[in-house]
Scaffold this motif. Structure first.
Motif, short mmCIF file in Angstrom:
data_model
loop_
_atom_site.label_atom_id
_atom_site.label_comp_id
_atom_site.label_asym_id
_atom_site.label_seq_id
_atom_site.Cartn_x
_atom_site.Cartn_y
_atom_site.Cartn_z
N GLY A 54 14.65 46.74 -36.62
CA GLY A 54 14.39 48.08 -37.12
C GLY A 54 14.11 49.10 -36.03
O GLY A 54 14.15 50.30 -36.27
N ARG A 55 13.80 48.61 -34.82
CA ARG A 55 13.51 49.55 -33.72
C ARG A 55 14.79 49.98 -33.02
O ARG A 55 14.78 50.94 -32.26
CB ARG A 55 12.56 48.88 -32.72
CG ARG A 55 11.17 48.68 -33.32
CD ARG A 55 10.21 48.01 -32.33
NE ARG A 55 9.17 47.31 -33.06
CZ ARG A 55 8.93 46.00 -33.00
NH1 ARG A 55 9.65 45.24 -32.18
NH2 ARG A 55 7.99 45.46 -33.72
N ARG A 56 15.88 49.25 -33.23
CA ARG A 56 17.11 49.61 -32.53
C ARG A 56 18.28 49.88 -33.47
O ARG A 56 19.37 50.26 -33.03
CB ARG A 56 17.48 48.53 -31.50
CG ARG A 56 17.56 47.14 -32.10
CD ARG A 56 18.01 46.08 -31.10
NE ARG A 56 18.16 44.82 -31.79
CZ ARG A 56 17.21 43.91 -31.90
NH1 ARG A 56 16.06 44.08 -31.29
NH2 ARG A 56 17.42 42.80 -32.57
N TRP A 57 18.05 49.68 -34.76
CA TRP A 57 19.16 49.87 -35.72
C TRP A 57 18.61 50.45 -37.01
O TRP A 57 17.52 50.02 -37.42
CB TRP A 57 19.83 48.50 -35.98
CG TRP A 57 21.20 48.65 -36.58
CD1 TRP A 57 22.39 48.67 -35.89
CD2 TRP A 57 21.53 48.81 -37.97
NE1 TRP A 57 23.41 48.83 -36.78
CE2 TRP A 57 22.93 48.92 -38.06
CE3 TRP A 57 20.77 48.87 -39.14
CZ2 TRP A 57 23.59 49.09 -39.27
CZ3 TRP A 57 21.42 49.05 -40.35
CH2 TRP A 57 22.82 49.16 -40.41
N PRO A 58 19.28 51.39 -37.69
CA PRO A 58 20.59 51.94 -37.29
C PRO A 58 20.48 52.86 -36.08
O PRO A 58 19.44 53.45 -35.83
CB PRO A 58 21.01 52.74 -38.53
CG PRO A 58 19.77 53.02 -39.29
CD PRO A 58 18.81 51.92 -38.97
N PHE A 64 25.42 57.21 -43.14
CA PHE A 64 25.71 56.33 -44.26
C PHE A 64 25.97 57.12 -45.53
O PHE A 64 25.44 58.21 -45.71
CB PHE A 64 24.54 55.37 -44.48
CG PHE A 64 24.24 54.51 -43.28
CD1 PHE A 64 24.88 53.30 -43.10
CD2 PHE A 64 23.32 54.93 -42.33
CE1 PHE A 64 24.62 52.51 -41.99
CE2 PHE A 64 23.05 54.16 -41.21
CZ PHE A 64 23.70 52.94 -41.05
N ARG A 65 26.75 56.52 -46.38
CA ARG A 65 27.02 57.11 -47.70
C ARG A 65 26.68 56.07 -48.77
O ARG A 65 26.81 54.86 -48.52
CB ARG A 65 28.51 57.46 -47.85
CG ARG A 65 29.02 58.52 -46.89
CD ARG A 65 28.90 59.89 -47.51
NE ARG A 65 29.43 60.92 -46.64
CZ ARG A 65 30.69 61.33 -46.66
NH1 ARG A 65 31.55 60.80 -47.51
NH2 ARG A 65 31.09 62.27 -45.84
N LYS A 109 24.92 46.79 -51.21
CA LYS A 109 25.48 48.13 -51.31
C LYS A 109 24.37 49.18 -51.29
O LYS A 109 23.36 49.02 -51.98
CB LYS A 109 26.29 48.24 -52.60
CG LYS A 109 27.49 49.15 -52.49
CD LYS A 109 28.37 49.04 -53.73
CE LYS A 109 29.72 48.42 -53.36
NZ LYS A 109 30.70 48.55 -54.44
N LEU A 110 24.56 50.22 -50.51
CA LEU A 110 23.57 51.29 -50.42
C LEU A 110 23.62 52.20 -51.64
O LEU A 110 24.69 52.49 -52.15
CB LEU A 110 23.81 52.13 -49.16
CG LEU A 110 23.57 51.43 -47.83
CD1 LEU A 110 24.00 52.34 -46.68
CD2 LEU A 110 22.10 51.04 -47.69
N VAL A 111 22.43 52.61 -52.08
CA VAL A 111 22.36 53.63 -53.13
C VAL A 111 22.05 54.96 -52.45
O VAL A 111 21.60 55.01 -51.30
CB VAL A 111 21.27 53.28 -54.17
CG1 VAL A 111 21.64 52.01 -54.92
CG2 VAL A 111 19.91 53.17 -53.53
N ALA A 135 21.19 57.18 -47.20
CA ALA A 135 22.60 57.31 -47.57
C ALA A 135 22.85 58.62 -48.30
O ALA A 135 22.15 58.95 -49.26
CB ALA A 135 23.01 56.13 -48.45
N ALA A 136 23.83 59.36 -47.85
CA ALA A 136 24.23 60.59 -48.53
C ALA A 136 25.04 60.23 -49.78
O ALA A 136 25.50 59.09 -49.93
CB ALA A 136 25.04 61.46 -47.60
#
Ligand code: CU
Length: 137
Positions: A54-58, A64-65, A109-111, A135-136
């Protein structure tokens, strides 16, 4: 109309047609950009879902969408993935009924909006195994 006048008129029509074509192409490209195909991201890149991820990603430039997919890769006996809310993410505390994944190769899957994930193994979240992804639409 003189022949010169006709020629000028022809050039004008050609210019107008070119302009219409250009605007069609531009419109198409804008529409394409807006409805871009869903993408798949490997969480943590080459290192996968690991301590400190979590410290290097994203990484900052990633956008993101909703509908994009995150892939969590890890040793199945050593970690898992819990879907949590903001408070869970902040406090490293997942509710007992949190949606969980444990295959070591999880596709989620992202919401739209904020998406929070943490590892449920004791101490792992505090060791950086948590991510927040926005995520947009
Ligand atoms: Cu873990």
């Amino acid at each position: 109309m003189s022949s010169q006048g006709r020629r000028a008129g022809g050039a004008l029509v050609a210019a107008a047609v070119a302009l219409v074509c250009l605007s069609l192409v531009l419109n198409f490209e804008v529409a394409q950009a807006r409805i871009r195909k869903p993408r798949t991201y490997i969480v943590g890149g080459d290192k996968g879902w690991t301590f400190g991820v979590g410290r290097r990603w994203p990484v900052k430039k990633q956008r993101f969408r909703a509908g994009d997919t995150l892939v969590f890769k890890y040793a199945a006996e050593q970690h898992n993935v819990l879907v949590v809310n903001r408070a869970g993410y902040r406090n490293c505390k997942a509710p007992a009924n949190a949606t969980s994944y444990w295959t070591g190769n999880d596709y989620i899957k992202l919401v739209k909006g904020h998406n929070f994930f943490m590892c449920g193994f004791p101490g792992h979240c505090r060791a950086g195994m948590r991510i927040s992804v926005k995520a947009a639409k």
